[in-house]
Design an enzyme around this catalytic site. Structure first.
Site, PDB file in Angstrom:
ATOM      1  CE  LYS A  59      -3.581  -2.549  -0.244  1.00  0.00           C
ATOM      2  NZ  LYS A  59      -4.257  -3.303   0.784  1.00  0.00           N
TER       3      LYS A  59
HETATM    4  C1  LIG Z   1      -5.304  -4.487   1.053  1.00  0.00           C
HETATM    5  C2  LIG Z   1      -6.779  -4.362   1.111  1.00  0.00           C
HETATM    6  C3  LIG Z   1      -7.529  -4.722   2.224  1.00  0.00           C
HETATM    7  C4  LIG Z   1      -6.933  -5.428   3.398  1.00  0.00           C
HETATM    8  O1  LIG Z   1      -5.866  -4.735   3.948  1.00  0.00           O
HETATM    9  P1  LIG Z   1      -4.924  -5.499   4.984  1.00  0.00           P
HETATM   10  O2  LIG Z   1      -4.261  -4.381   5.733  1.00  0.00           O
HETATM   11  O3  LIG Z   1      -3.968  -6.308   4.177  1.00  0.00           O
HETATM   12  O4  LIG Z   1      -5.795  -6.323   5.850  1.00  0.00           O
HETATM   13  C5  LIG Z   1      -8.889  -4.475   2.234  1.00  0.00           C
HETATM   14  N1  LIG Z   1      -9.504  -3.925   1.182  1.00  0.00           N
HETATM   15  C6  LIG Z   1      -8.811  -3.577   0.073  1.00  0.00           C
HETATM   16  C7  LIG Z   1      -9.553  -2.950  -1.052  1.00  0.00           C
HETATM   17  C8  LIG Z   1      -7.442  -3.807  -0.001  1.00  0.00           C
HETATM   18  O5  LIG Z   1      -6.773  -3.511  -1.102  1.00  0.00           O
END
Ligand SMILES: *Cc1c(COP(=O)(O)O)cnc(C)c1O
Length: 396
Positions: free
Chosen positions: A194
């Site tokens: 991210k």
């Molecule tokens: C990455 C992601 C999540 C989950 O995030 P984590 O921190 O890995 O649990 C949820 N929704 C979307 C759209 C994502 O891209």
């Protein structure tokens, strides 16, 4: 350039992943200092990171958690969903968005996305609202904000909660306001792919003090006092269990990264935006791709992903998966975000969804590919990616 004059593409020695975190020497030193301090789990660095997030987001309440998945789940649990309660979301998202609705005891209801933005089509929302609807969970896909004004107007009219899956959207702005600074509840992800990372990790922003207090309890065993408040010099060892809670607290070791990532975020987004500009300019007249379009409302895109559609059948003989394989052969990484969630076996079997139910999500699902995009990518590396893509199609 006429065929025959093209310089042959030469793959790089090392594989380029589609995403790569940028961790500064200061962040590394902070992690080491945290480990050496003797306090590794939730403590002063988490407190500091939460204060920094509050300031960045202009949010009165921020709770860090172990992941966005944990945060979304806990928020839905705090809403106390009853069997049959419906939560509206999008099929064009990571599976976690739907999984947490089911795990929290709710029923996911899907609304198709717009083909041009991959975001939930707010114009189709009203038709999906029933007497059992409790909440709407929009996803700001790739960091492009969903059209929130009409969405919140509808939520208000029907008395619904809004939980924004803002996993892609730290730094995103909608009509001049940052995601997290307004609205109901937002959940951010700090997974390594991210826009900023704490290793694994996430954060919830909200304005509702009652839900915030409930989340504080649920985050840490249902205990009325966190460990830092108990084991510090001024602490009291006693605690009460108010409700059975989870174990979703972020560690100081993770926050050590976060407190150096957050100040770098706007610079990261600026570089991502520059690279996307180069992609858009380079690919504008390629028949092999369909590019997204920008919505008319004012916004800042956080560009977590640059994910065009491979123009399968119309612009190229390569399938999306064929293109991804051809890129891998050239030592270039790509990502698949996402296949339409309603067609996974569990969701087909449990909710009866089938191909054809959400045509735009399926169109995107069959064609989408995430191209390499990370802030430390140089202009030369970017040109190398474009050359590799050209080569992949030329040899298809
Ligand atoms: C990455 C992601 C999540 C989950 O995030 P984590 O921190 O890995 O649990 C949820 N929704 C979307 C759209 C994502 O891209």
């Amino acid at each position: 350039m006429p065929a025959g004059t093209v310089r042959p593409f030469k793959a790089a020695e090392t594989f380029m992943p589609f995403a790569r975190p940028s961790i500064s020497p200061e962040a590394l030193a902070e992690v080491a200092a945290c480990l050496q301090s003797g306090w590794i789990t939730t403590g002063p660095r988490v407190k500091k990171f939460e204060e920094m997030l509050k300031a960045y987001l202009s949010a009165p309440q921020v709770l860090t958690v172990t992941s966005a998945t944990a945060g979304l789940f806990m928020v839905l649990k705090a809403l106390n969903l009853q069997p049959g309660d419906e939560v509206i979301t999008t099929p064009m998202t990571f599976a976690a968005t739907l999984n947490v609705i089911v795990l929290a005891g709710g029923k996911p209801v899907l609304v198709d996305v717009e083909r041009d933005t991959y975001n939930l089509d707010v114009r189709q929302l009203a038709a999906a609202i029933t007497p059992r609807t409790r909440a709407i969970m929009p996803v700001h896909f790739a960091g492009l904000p969903v059209d929130l004004d009409p969405l919140y107007a509808l939520a208000q009219k029907h008395g619904l909660r809004v939980i924004e899956d803002a996993a892609h959207a730290i730094g995103t702005e909608y009509r001049g306001r940052r995601i997290g600074a307004f609205g109901d509840i937002q959940v951010f992800s700090f997974h390594p792919n991210k826009n900023i990372t704490t290793g694994e990790g996430g954060a919830i922003s909200l304005r509702d003090e009652k839900i915030s207090a409930e989340l504080q309890l649920l985050r840490f065993h249902g205990m009325d006092r966190e460990a830092w408040a108990r084991f510090g010099k001024t602490g009291n060892q006693h605690y009460e269990i108010i409700t059975p809670g989870y174990k979703f607290n972020m560690m100081d070791m993770q926050a050590a990264l976060g407190i150096h990532q957050l100040p770098a975020l706007d610079g990261f987004i600026a570089r991502r935006t520059e690279l996307v500009g180069r992609y858009r300019a380079a690919l504008a007249d390629w028949p092999e791709f369909i590019l997204t379009k920008d919505p008319a409302y004012p916004h800042r895109h956080a560009w977590h992903l640059f994910a065009p559609l491979v123009n399968v059948g119309a612009g190229t003989r390569l399938s999306r998966d064929g293109f991804m394989a051809a890129m891998k052969e050239r030592n270039l990484g790509t990502g698949l975000h996402y296949r339409a969630a309603h067609l996974y076996p569990y969701y087909r079997d449990t909710f009866g969804w089938k191909p054809g139910d959400f045509p735009n999500a399926e169109f995107i699902s069959e064609r989408i590919v995430s191209l390499p995009l990370f802030p430390s990518m140089t202009d030369a590396e970017h040109e190398h990616v474009i050359a590799g893509m050209r080569d992949a199609f030329d040899h298809a």
